[in-house]
Design an enzyme around this catalytic site. Sequence first.
Site, short mmCIF file in Angstrom:
data_model
loop_
_atom_site.label_atom_id
_atom_site.label_comp_id
_atom_site.label_asym_id
_atom_site.label_seq_id
_atom_site.Cartn_x
_atom_site.Cartn_y
_atom_site.Cartn_z
N LYS A 1 -9.88 -3.73 19.36
CA LYS A 1 -8.44 -3.99 19.49
C LYS A 1 -7.89 -3.55 20.84
CE LYS A 1 -8.04 -3.65 14.47
NZ LYS A 1 -7.13 -3.73 13.37
N PHE B 1 -3.98 3.33 15.06
CA PHE B 1 -4.30 4.30 14.02
C PHE B 1 -5.47 3.74 13.23
CE2 PHE B 1 -1.22 7.79 13.48
CZ PHE B 1 -0.40 7.50 14.54
N LYS C 1 -12.93 0.20 16.18
CA LYS C 1 -11.57 -0.39 16.26
C LYS C 1 -10.98 -0.25 17.67
CE LYS C 1 -10.62 -0.03 11.38
NZ LYS C 1 -10.05 0.69 10.27
N ASP D 1 -3.98 -6.63 5.20
CA ASP D 1 -4.96 -7.51 5.87
C ASP D 1 -5.03 -8.89 5.22
OD1 ASP D 1 -5.87 -5.66 7.79
OD2 ASP D 1 -6.93 -4.58 6.20
N LYS E 1 7.72 -16.98 -11.89
CA LYS E 1 7.08 -15.74 -12.33
C LYS E 1 5.75 -16.08 -13.04
CE LYS E 1 7.84 -11.77 -15.25
NZ LYS E 1 8.57 -11.26 -16.38
N ASN F 1 0.86 -1.19 0.00
CA ASN F 1 0.00 0.00 0.00
C ASN F 1 0.89 1.24 0.00
OD1 ASN F 1 0.70 0.67 2.75
ND2 ASN F 1 -0.60 -1.04 3.35
#
Length: 403
Positions: free
Chosen positions: A340, A322, A336, A278, A288, A209
């Site tokens: 968590k 975060f 969250k 995730d 490949k 990301n």
Amino acid sequence: MLTGKNIVVGVTGGIAVYKAVDVISKLKKMGANIDVIMTKSAKEFVTPLTFSSISQNRVIVDMFEQPVEWDIEHISLAKKADLFLIVPATANIIGKVANGIADDMLTTTIMATTSKVIFGPAMNTNMYNNTIFNENVNKLRENGYEFIDADSGRLACGDYGAGKLPQPEIIVDYVKDFFERAQDLKDKTFIITAGPTIEPLDPVRYLTNYSSGKMGYAIAKEASRRGAKVTLVTGPTNLDIPQGVEAIRVNTTREMLEAIKLRFKECDVLVKAAAPLDYRPDIVSDHKIKKDENTLKMSFVKNPDIAYEFGKIKGNKIIIGFAAETKDVIENATRKIKKKNFDFIVANNVAEQDAGFRGDTNVVTILDGKDNIEEHPKMSKDQLSGVIVDKITTLIQRRGIDK
Ligand code: PMT
């Protein structure tokens, strides 16, 4: 006391220069090592000899005629400084730094340092209230520079109002407070995660990301500067590891989990600023993947939720999360925190401009899951790290985590 602290004092041209002499004398008596850089106009008010006598160091005056020495010196002072103090700071120096102008020894050195820079502005009251000056101050504050508020009263020009350099005692107290703040996490142990994780698809490709690591690295730097022992568990980034920080480099989300496991028992605080993937490909191809087909179907399996795993066994530790959200920021972040077991969560609305991934700034809302919702304006990630570390410090003090 300030024994062993290296303070670079920048002196710019204004009638309040005489107060800088007193400030330096007081800091020196407290054990600080002082280097002074004067601008050309400061020399018109007080001679360099005064500052070299009081600081017992050679004073550097803006010297265009000796560019080689100038170049070396600005880098060495920029690195040596624990703190830059600019007193008195004119509208001119503030304007230059705010706009990236580095055309003399002082501006160049300020630009080259990664240490804290504190300005003590002093000027005519109309200049102090001028919109452009205030825009410059706000821009610098957003980028982590600090300002000691000017006093009000009768100014040298005869006007009354704000713009006076505060008394030397106030400036010295601010400096003392800065160094005390600087050590308020001594003996505390932090694990900070940063950056993306990557998940291989085949020997030459991977998923990832946009996380650059800037947010997590800024927190690691701030916690370490304030005396904490910091382990940075980092995914791949292009950033330098902050000084004094130990780094464990990982690639995948599972590697990040394992790296934290090694240290979790000893830590007081875990900060989860990383953006771990995730999901990972169900099967990583040994060879490949060929582009023979028009479409490529892959299936994915869920990665461990690292924060959730440590939230379950958190005990007396502090865990900060975060949330990177594109919509329903408050609702999702609140969910969250609970799931968590975070002490607080820093929610960035990544759909907003200048917030979240990659950039140097962020726009966040901090929630503690108990109806306290703090909206913060856009600020640099460096400055935000100060806000986050302050909140962690308060939690540590309240909880009485003491080693
Ligand atoms: O690195 P930068 O370019 O500076 O960008 C900063 C940032 C946007 C990456 C950072 O500010 C941020 O928001 N990090 C968390 C991104 C994220 O993964 O958010 P999330 O809402 O998917 O996850 C919530 C929390 O759970 C996070 O603390 C995350 O670290 C953690 N998590 C997520 C997934 C997972 N498998 N394990 C986790 O521990």
